[in-house]
Design a protein around this motif. Structure first.
Motif, PDB file in Angstrom:
ATOM      1  N   LEU A   1     -64.040 -41.229 127.891  1.00 14.94           N
ATOM      2  CA  LEU A   1     -63.834 -41.207 126.453  1.00 14.94           C
ATOM      3  C   LEU A   1     -63.097 -39.940 126.033  1.00 14.94           C
ATOM      4  CD1 LEU A   1     -67.279 -42.554 125.182  1.00 14.94           C
ATOM      5  CD2 LEU A   1     -65.128 -43.794 125.439  1.00 14.94           C
ATOM      6  N   LEU A   2     -63.187 -38.920 126.855  1.00 16.06           N
ATOM      7  CA  LEU A   2     -62.425 -37.687 126.669  1.00 16.06           C
ATOM      8  C   LEU A   2     -61.684 -37.380 127.961  1.00 16.06           C
ATOM      9  CD1 LEU A   2     -64.951 -35.325 124.811  1.00 16.06           C
ATOM     10  CD2 LEU A   2     -62.913 -36.409 123.852  1.00 16.06           C
ATOM     11  N   THR A   3     -60.453 -36.957 127.822  1.00 21.96           N
ATOM     12  CA  THR A   3     -59.666 -36.556 128.985  1.00 21.96           C
ATOM     13  C   THR A   3     -59.704 -35.039 129.111  1.00 21.96           C
ATOM     14  OG1 THR A   3     -58.179 -38.436 128.717  1.00 21.96           O
ATOM     15  CG2 THR A   3     -57.396 -36.611 130.076  1.00 21.96           C
ATOM     16  N   PRO A   4     -60.170 -34.503 130.229  1.00 19.77           N
ATOM     17  CA  PRO A   4     -60.227 -33.052 130.389  1.00 19.77           C
ATOM     18  C   PRO A   4     -58.834 -32.425 130.360  1.00 19.77           C
ATOM     19  CG  PRO A   4     -61.530 -34.169 132.079  1.00 19.77           C
ATOM     20  CD  PRO A   4     -60.715 -35.217 131.392  1.00 19.77           C
ATOM     21  N   LYS A   5     -58.757 -31.214 129.835  1.00 20.77           N
ATOM     22  CA  LYS A   5     -57.505 -30.459 129.882  1.00 20.77           C
ATOM     23  C   LYS A   5     -57.171 -30.110 131.320  1.00 20.77           C
ATOM     24  CE  LYS A   5     -55.327 -26.197 128.212  1.00 20.77           C
ATOM     25  NZ  LYS A   5     -55.528 -24.956 127.417  1.00 20.77           N
ATOM     26  N   THR A   6     -58.203 -29.748 132.075  1.00 19.59           N
ATOM     27  CA  THR A   6     -58.050 -29.512 133.515  1.00 19.59           C
ATOM     28  C   THR A   6     -59.233 -30.139 134.240  1.00 19.59           C
ATOM     29  OG1 THR A   6     -59.289 -27.420 133.535  1.00 19.59           O
ATOM     30  CG2 THR A   6     -56.924 -27.291 133.075  1.00 19.59           C
ATOM     31  N   GLY A   7     -59.047 -30.388 135.524  1.00 19.49           N
ATOM     32  CA  GLY A   7     -60.140 -30.868 136.353  1.00 19.49           C
ATOM     33  C   GLY A   7     -60.173 -32.367 136.505  1.00 19.49           C
ATOM     34  N   CYS A   8     -61.109 -32.821 137.323  1.00 21.82           N
ATOM     35  CA  CYS A   8     -61.214 -34.244 137.656  1.00 21.82           C
ATOM     36  C   CYS A   8     -62.673 -34.666 137.683  1.00 21.82           C
ATOM     37  CB  CYS A   8     -60.587 -34.521 139.029  1.00 21.82           C
ATOM     38  SG  CYS A   8     -58.829 -34.123 139.133  1.00 21.82           S
ATOM     39  N   VAL A   9     -62.884 -35.949 137.418  1.00 23.24           N
ATOM     40  CA  VAL A   9     -64.201 -36.573 137.543  1.00 23.24           C
ATOM     41  C   VAL A   9     -64.102 -37.649 138.607  1.00 23.24           C
ATOM     42  CG1 VAL A   9     -66.025 -37.868 136.390  1.00 23.24           C
ATOM     43  CG2 VAL A   9     -64.726 -36.139 135.110  1.00 23.24           C
ATOM     44  N   TYR A  10     -64.935 -37.526 139.629  1.00 23.54           N
ATOM     45  CA  TYR A  10     -64.904 -38.471 140.748  1.00 23.54           C
ATOM     46  C   TYR A  10     -66.227 -39.214 140.849  1.00 23.54           C
ATOM     47  CZ  TYR A  10     -60.995 -35.562 142.412  1.00 23.54           C
ATOM     48  OH  TYR A  10     -59.816 -34.868 142.510  1.00 23.54           O
TER      49      TYR A  10
ATOM     50  N   THR B   1     -62.353 -28.578 132.165  1.00 20.94           N
ATOM     51  CA  THR B   1     -62.158 -27.844 130.918  1.00 20.94           C
ATOM     52  C   THR B   1     -61.811 -28.847 129.828  1.00 20.94           C
ATOM     53  OG1 THR B   1     -61.414 -25.814 132.017  1.00 20.94           O
ATOM     54  CG2 THR B   1     -60.801 -26.087 129.707  1.00 20.94           C
ATOM     55  N   ILE B   2     -62.525 -28.761 128.696  1.00 20.78           N
ATOM     56  CA  ILE B   2     -62.313 -29.694 127.588  1.00 20.78           C
ATOM     57  C   ILE B   2     -62.170 -28.905 126.294  1.00 20.78           C
ATOM     58  CG2 ILE B   2     -63.267 -31.624 126.275  1.00 20.78           C
ATOM     59  CD1 ILE B   2     -64.810 -32.436 128.765  1.00 20.78           C
ATOM     60  N   ASN B   3     -61.122 -29.210 125.549  1.00 27.30           N
ATOM     61  CA  ASN B   3     -60.871 -28.563 124.264  1.00 27.30           C
ATOM     62  C   ASN B   3     -60.983 -29.566 123.130  1.00 27.30           C
ATOM     63  OD1 ASN B   3     -60.333 -26.300 125.758  1.00 27.30           O
ATOM     64  ND2 ASN B   3     -58.149 -26.227 125.306  1.00 27.30           N
TER      65      ASN B   3
END
Length: 272
Positions: A56-65, A14-16
């Motif tokens: 470059l963007l940090t998600p509000k929730t979740g992860c990138v693997y 999730t990205i805001n």
């Protein structure tokens, strides 16, 4: 048979932006060793998704693997930069430097504390400039270049980084038709060398021709994904792009291509 690993896994992302939700609870897996094109209408979240993959963007929730166990948001920047390079949609070029100096910035993740390029680094820079066809511009200052030339220099910088994963956000911007296809063919050649490529594209027919997989987005969600032959349909174009088009087979690549059903232009005998 061994199960293929995924190069990139996005889990519950999730990205805001300024309290506006751009992407919500998105899950996506991108296969290693393939070309994946992200397509969708303007503002659907394609570039935002690419930026979240590259930190470059940090998600509000979740992860990138990467490969399901390397959380990119919990690693040092230089460690991630040795695995993944990105050409953003908008670049800011420092003034007063030559093409070769800018391309050499691609070696930054590998430098020691003294920041000195070794022979191996210089070789990577030269190779990248040759691949991007900017070797003849090596000693020119970047503020003397055309938009198309500068775009190819930025591509050379990405290639100099020499990563297994390459992220490209609308890489054909500013390029004329000849250089567009040179870049896309280079993308295929890099993929044949084993690199995983994720690319945002607006030209749908080029996406079908060059990508192994399409990820089709709308309003911050993945609508569908798969082989172009399976997901690129007239119905999808109408539902996602509000585009009334006929989908036929490209006579050269035998991949799907779209043709607008209606072209408003005057007849030859009509006075304009």
């Amino acid at each position: 048979m061994q199960t293929q690993q995924h190069a990139i896994t996005l889990s519950d992302i999730t990205i805001n932006y300024a309290n506006k939700c751009i992407i919500e609870q998105l899950d996506l897996t991108i296969k290693k060793g393939e070309i994946t094109a992200l397509i969708g209408p303007n503002g659907c979240g394609k570039s935002t998704l690419l930026k979240s993959i590259n930190r470059l963007l940090t998600p509000k929730t979740g992860c990138v693997y990467l490969d399901k166990n390397f959380n990119v948001h919990q690693q040092a920047s230089n460690k991630v930069a040795q695995l993944m390079a990105m050409l953003p949609q908008i670049t800011q070029s420092p003034e007063g430097i030559t093409v070769k100096t800018l391309v050499a910035f691609g070696r930054a993740p590998y430098l020691n504390q003294f920041g000195v390029l070794r022979q191996h680094d210089h070789q990577k820079v030269e190779q990248a400039m040759q691949q991007a066809k900017v070797s003849d511009l090596s000693d020119q200052y970047i503020d003397q270049l055309s938009g198309g030339q500068l775009q190819r220099v930025w591509i050379a910088l990405v290639l100099a980084q020499d990563t297994d994963i390459i992220l490209l956000d609308e890489p054909t911007t500013y390029l004329d038709i000849c250089h567009q296809f040179e870049l896309l063919n280079l993308m295929v050649e890099l993929n044949r060398q084993g690199k995983t490529i994720v690319v945002v594209m607006h030209d749908l027919n080029q996406a079908c021709r060059y990508a192994d997989n399409l990820v089709i987005m709308k309003a911050g969600k993945v609508i569908t994904k798969g082989y172009p032959e399976d997901v690129f349909t007239s119905k999808m174009l109408k539902d996602v792009f509000n585009f009334d088009a006929l989908v036929i087979q490209d006579p050269e690549s035998h991949t799907p291509m779209s043709i607008a059903r209606q072209v408003n232009r005057p007849h030859k005998d009509q006075v304009v």
